[in-house]
Enzyme design. Sequence first.
Site, short mmCIF file in Angstrom:
data_model
loop_
_atom_site.label_atom_id
_atom_site.label_comp_id
_atom_site.label_asym_id
_atom_site.label_seq_id
_atom_site.Cartn_x
_atom_site.Cartn_y
_atom_site.Cartn_z
N ASP A 197 65.76 -68.54 -16.67
CA ASP A 197 65.95 -68.01 -18.02
C ASP A 197 65.12 -66.75 -18.26
O ASP A 197 65.18 -66.17 -19.33
CB ASP A 197 65.58 -69.10 -19.05
CG ASP A 197 65.97 -68.73 -20.47
OD1 ASP A 197 66.99 -68.03 -20.66
OD2 ASP A 197 65.26 -69.13 -21.42
N SER B 191 68.59 -66.76 -26.31
CA SER B 191 69.62 -67.26 -25.41
C SER B 191 70.61 -68.14 -26.18
O SER B 191 70.20 -68.98 -26.99
CB SER B 191 69.00 -68.07 -24.27
OG SER B 191 68.08 -67.30 -23.54
N GLN C 133 74.48 -65.93 -18.26
CA GLN C 133 73.87 -66.19 -19.57
C GLN C 133 74.41 -65.21 -20.60
O GLN C 133 74.58 -64.02 -20.31
CB GLN C 133 72.35 -66.05 -19.51
CG GLN C 133 71.66 -66.39 -20.83
CD GLN C 133 70.14 -66.27 -20.74
OE1 GLN C 133 69.58 -65.23 -21.05
NE2 GLN C 133 69.49 -67.34 -20.31
#
Length: 284
Positions: free
Chosen positions: A196, A220, A270
């Site tokens: 991430d 996110s 993502q």
Amino acid sequence: MQLLDVEQLDLDLFRGQQMPSVLPRVFGGQAAAQALVAASRTVDPAYVVHSLHSYFLQPGDTEAPTVFDVDNLRDGRSFATRRVVARQHGRPIYAMTANFQRAEEGFDHAEPMPEAISPEDAIDARAASRALDPDRDSAMDSEWDVVDFRYVGNSADGLLPPEDAATARQRFWLRVSSKLPDDPFWHVAAFTYLSDMTLMGAALAPHGVRMGGPEMLIASLDHSIWFHRPFRADEWWLYDQVSPSASGGRGLVLAKVYTQDGTLVATVAQEALLRRRTPSEGSP
């Protein structure tokens, strides 16, 4: 590994603890890694995770534990599937579906690793951040002392080969900064935590904005990983990130992960909220 491990409370119910943090909300990689650990605890060890798909639903409280509720969707001869909902204060903050597979033989091909300087020749990202902002809060550096970052370049700074400068691209070398156990399970969990990090820099590169800048609100929205081949998260891996689109206040980044010998070991996708901050800006 203390941060990534979870405590079993009941059948298919687990609790993950928080470590002291200066972040305003739970780091998304932490929620993903703990959810994956919880899901894995309900699956026969003969099955290994090959993909996960997840959504970040609400900002997490860094001072509260997280409860992970695992739902068994399938136990098949080749595949097993689990759905995990992470909750704090009675509300869902994160949801994941993870798929596991028994090892088997099959076709094998992979895209080659792009040209990249070695980790030793790349830029120490933490030291560069301190040089750029001498008044930087040292507590923020200690927040990320579990990972080594080496910056290779992006499409706007002239550090990448010319053929890669036409796209919204960024490259980093990363690794867990301490030795992990040999058990592949912990390398998958640790990589999920680190996956991430840094991604949205690729989407911001063409716009002259850096991650962590006070003018940006970044959060996110969803996160997916496909695990292709086993590897060690405590050895250098190249994070080759490309953003095919940014629009509507969102940015999409696709990334390939290579070990130093050029083996493609994972793919990550993502989408995140990318919003210029206003004085009245609150949570997304």
